[in-house]
Write an enzyme that holds these catalytic residues in place. Structure first.
Site, short mmCIF file in Angstrom:
data_model
loop_
_atom_site.label_atom_id
_atom_site.label_comp_id
_atom_site.label_asym_id
_atom_site.label_seq_id
_atom_site.Cartn_x
_atom_site.Cartn_y
_atom_site.Cartn_z
N HIS A 31 -12.99 53.55 29.42
CA HIS A 31 -13.91 52.70 30.12
C HIS A 31 -13.70 52.11 31.21
O HIS A 31 -12.44 52.40 31.88
CB HIS A 31 -14.54 51.59 29.11
CG HIS A 31 -13.20 50.87 28.30
ND1 HIS A 31 -12.32 50.18 29.33
CD2 HIS A 31 -12.77 50.91 27.39
CE1 HIS A 31 -11.30 49.76 28.51
NE2 HIS A 31 -11.46 50.16 27.32
N HIS A 34 -9.66 51.23 31.47
CA HIS A 34 -8.81 52.30 31.96
C HIS A 34 -8.98 52.62 33.15
O HIS A 34 -7.95 53.12 33.92
CB HIS A 34 -9.15 53.42 30.97
CG HIS A 34 -9.32 53.16 29.53
ND1 HIS A 34 -10.23 53.10 28.61
CD2 HIS A 34 -7.92 53.02 28.63
CE1 HIS A 34 -9.85 52.74 27.45
NE2 HIS A 34 -8.71 52.68 27.52
N VAL A 173 -10.52 44.15 32.70
CA VAL A 173 -11.91 44.00 33.01
C VAL A 173 -13.01 43.73 32.06
O VAL A 173 -12.63 44.05 30.90
CB VAL A 173 -12.04 45.46 33.28
CG1 VAL A 173 -13.44 45.55 33.80
CG2 VAL A 173 -10.92 45.85 34.62
N SER A 182 -13.49 47.24 25.52
CA SER A 182 -12.55 48.02 24.64
C SER A 182 -13.18 48.95 23.93
O SER A 182 -14.43 48.93 23.92
CB SER A 182 -12.29 46.72 23.36
OG SER A 182 -11.71 47.39 22.44
#
Ligand code: AMP
Length: 277
Positions: A31, A34, A173, A182
């Site tokens: 997501h 990352h 984020v 997450s």
């Protein structure tokens, strides 16, 4: 982008790779959180390596490990678009060789909070990260502060074991409503997803109490619990106001504090934190 699945394959692609190397360890289901780590790594490295490995040793229950979301094709497309050069996506047997019998166990910093709620979790994290650091030999490795205690545990390990990879912490984020991105959010229904914004609301209320002059850690923890209590679908695991260096619970807050919480919604365990001061 090259995808390698074995230690030998990784060694071969990294042999002549331009340095410095930046490593982004992940468990996949990528997501924007990352991607932000990859962007930071990209800006500071000549070669960016991402590992994608759902590490069984850091899960308590087999069911939680099995239910962890996976979609490698999607992850590889996202990694390539984000600028990753090499993806290391090994099988479990390639990480833990036959007869594997070593545990890296970090001390006091791994005991409270997530360590208390998930016994053995940080042994699993520290062990796999030590292996990844050894296999990749990166100059730097990038970790998200959403998992604040994980960053603290890995820093302690790297320092104590004189590992040459520098640990770089990166900001969390969030979705527009404040929910920290997450991989586990994918397991929430649309309604559960909306309700999950309560984690960030509770942290904001705690932080506002502190900036308003409140000094009692108990009062701050109670204020956060009260917000969580207004969301009946949320089961609280812990609510904490701790020393950001030791993670010991505070009584008086007269400087910095780490506000953190763990909550289950629809059986999905979510964590978040905010560093104040
Ligand atoms: P995971 O795949 O959940 O193990 O996460 C891999 C890395 O991404 C870890 O260093 C996490 O802390 C980091 N990460 C996860 N969520 C976020 C987020 N919302 N913002 C920034 N980093 C994150």
């Amino acid at each position: 982008m090259q995808v390698v699945r074995t230690r030998a394959g990784l060694r071969a692609v990294l042999a002549g790779a331009p340095r410095p190397i930046g490593l982004v360890p992940t468990m996949g289901w990528l997501h924007a959180g990352h991607v932000s780590l990859v962007e930071r790594a990209r800006a500071e490295s000549a070669t960016v390596v991402m590992s994608i490995f759902v590490n069984p040793r850091q899960f308590g229950e087999a069911r939680d490990f099995e239910q962890y979301p996976r979609n490698e094709a999607r992850d590889l497309a996202m990694a390539e678009a984000a600028g990753v050069d090499v993806v290391f996506a090994p099988n479990v047997d390639e990480v833990y060789l036959p007869g594997f019998d070593t545990v890296v166990s970090v001390g006091a910093i791994s005991l409270p909070l997530e360590g208390a709620a998930r016994p053995g979790h940080f042994d699993g994290v520290a062990t796999v990260v030590a292996i990844l650091f050894a296999l990749v030999g990166a100059e730097r490795a990038y970790f998200g502060l959403k998992d604040y205690q994980q960053v603290a545990v890995i820093r302690r390990m790297a320092l104590d074991l004189a590992l040459p990879t520098r640990v770089v912490p990166c900001e969390t984020v969030r979705e527009p409503d404040g929910l920290a991105l997450s991989s586990r959010n994918a397991r929430l229904s649309a309604e559960g997803r909306a309700r999950a914004a309560v984690l960030h609301r509770a942290l904001r209320v705690g932080a506002e109490r502190l900036s308003g002059g409140e000094r009692s850690a108990d009062t701050v923890r109670s204020a956060m619990r009260q917000v969580l209590g207004e969301e009946p679908s949320a089961t609280v695991d812990y609510v904490s106001a701790a020393n950001p260096d030791t993670l010991a619970e505070l009584t008086e807050i007269d400087g910095r504090a780490l506000l953190s919480l763990a909550v289950q919604i629809e059986g999905v365990r979510l964590i978040d934190n905010e560093l104040v001061g």
